[in-house]
Motif scaffolding. Structure first.
Motif, short mmCIF file in Angstrom:
data_model
loop_
_atom_site.label_atom_id
_atom_site.label_comp_id
_atom_site.label_asym_id
_atom_site.label_seq_id
_atom_site.Cartn_x
_atom_site.Cartn_y
_atom_site.Cartn_z
N HIS A 1 0.84 -1.20 0.00
CA HIS A 1 0.00 0.00 0.00
C HIS A 1 0.88 1.25 0.00
N TRP A 2 1.90 1.27 0.85
CA TRP A 2 2.79 2.41 0.94
C TRP A 2 3.49 2.65 -0.40
N ALA A 3 4.03 1.59 -0.98
CA ALA A 3 4.76 1.74 -2.25
C ALA A 3 3.84 2.23 -3.38
N LEU A 4 2.62 1.73 -3.41
CA LEU A 4 1.71 2.12 -4.49
C LEU A 4 1.11 3.51 -4.29
N ALA A 5 0.92 3.93 -3.04
CA ALA A 5 0.27 5.20 -2.76
C ALA A 5 1.23 6.37 -2.63
N ALA A 6 2.52 6.10 -2.49
CA ALA A 6 3.50 7.16 -2.22
C ALA A 6 3.79 7.97 -3.48
N PHE A 7 4.04 9.27 -3.28
CA PHE A 7 4.47 10.12 -4.39
C PHE A 7 5.85 9.68 -4.85
#
Length: 190
Positions: free
Chosen positions: A159-165
């Motif tokens: 989730h972090w990798a996909l949602a991060a700028f």
């Protein structure tokens, strides 16, 4: 004094400080420290505390003779519940920003969001059963249930990798998480 420093309320005060600081900054200067900052920081704190929770077993296996590792083991559930609290706060901030169910449902089909929702769904029973009464009631099933932390951790970092700028930070944390788990498996098999 030593009992105060080792107390659970003091630990919870320390664990709550970043959340309080984030909320204060968001309320005091929303133009400078806005939604993007508070959503990112709350998510990072949830992930960092999750990594710490998962790192405690390998730390204990590496440093068996040290007294501080016993303290970490006794407080592992506290770190896990704090991770859940930051994740729940992260979710509440997201929902408050959306302010309507329609955009939330629209986002839910995107991988960067459904991975987060699924991770949160896996964390709910873990947080709800992270107490002595649940441990006694569930007996051996408690440990099996709490193995859900591993897929929940994977989903959290995806989730972090996909949602991060800028996903590079998330990739570095994924590498650290993989190293922690490899060390844990290696030490437990040894």
């Amino acid at each position: 004094m030593k009992s105060v420093l080792a107390s659970r309320p003091l630990l919870w005060l320390v664990l709550a400080l970043p959340g309080g600081w984030m909320l204060y900054r968001w309320a005091a200067s929303p133009d400078f420290y806005g939604y993007g900052h508070v959503i990112g920081d709350s998510g990072r704190w949830a992930a960092w505390l999750l990594m710490l929770t998962l790192a405690i077993t390998p730390i204990r296996l590496l440093f068996r003779k040290r007294g501080w590792t016993g303290w970490l083991m006794r407080r592992r559930r506290d770190f896990g519940v704090a991770s859940f609290a930051y994740a729940a706060g992260h979710t509440m901030i997201y929902l408050a920003n959306k302010n309507d169910l329609a955009p939330v449902l629209e986002d839910a089909g995107l991988a960067e969001y459904w991975t987060g929702w699924l991770a949160l769904a896996l964390f709910v029973p873990l947080a709800a059963t992270s107490n002595d009464m649940a441990m006694r009631a569930l007996k051996r099933s408690w440990k099996r249930l709490h193995r859900l932390v591993y897929p929940a951790a994977i989903l959290t970092f995806v989730h972090w990798a996909l949602a991060a700028f800028d996903p590079m930070t998330a990739y570095l944390h994924i590498g650290a998480l993989a190293a922690i788990e490899c060390i844990r498996v290696w030490l437990q098999r040894r």
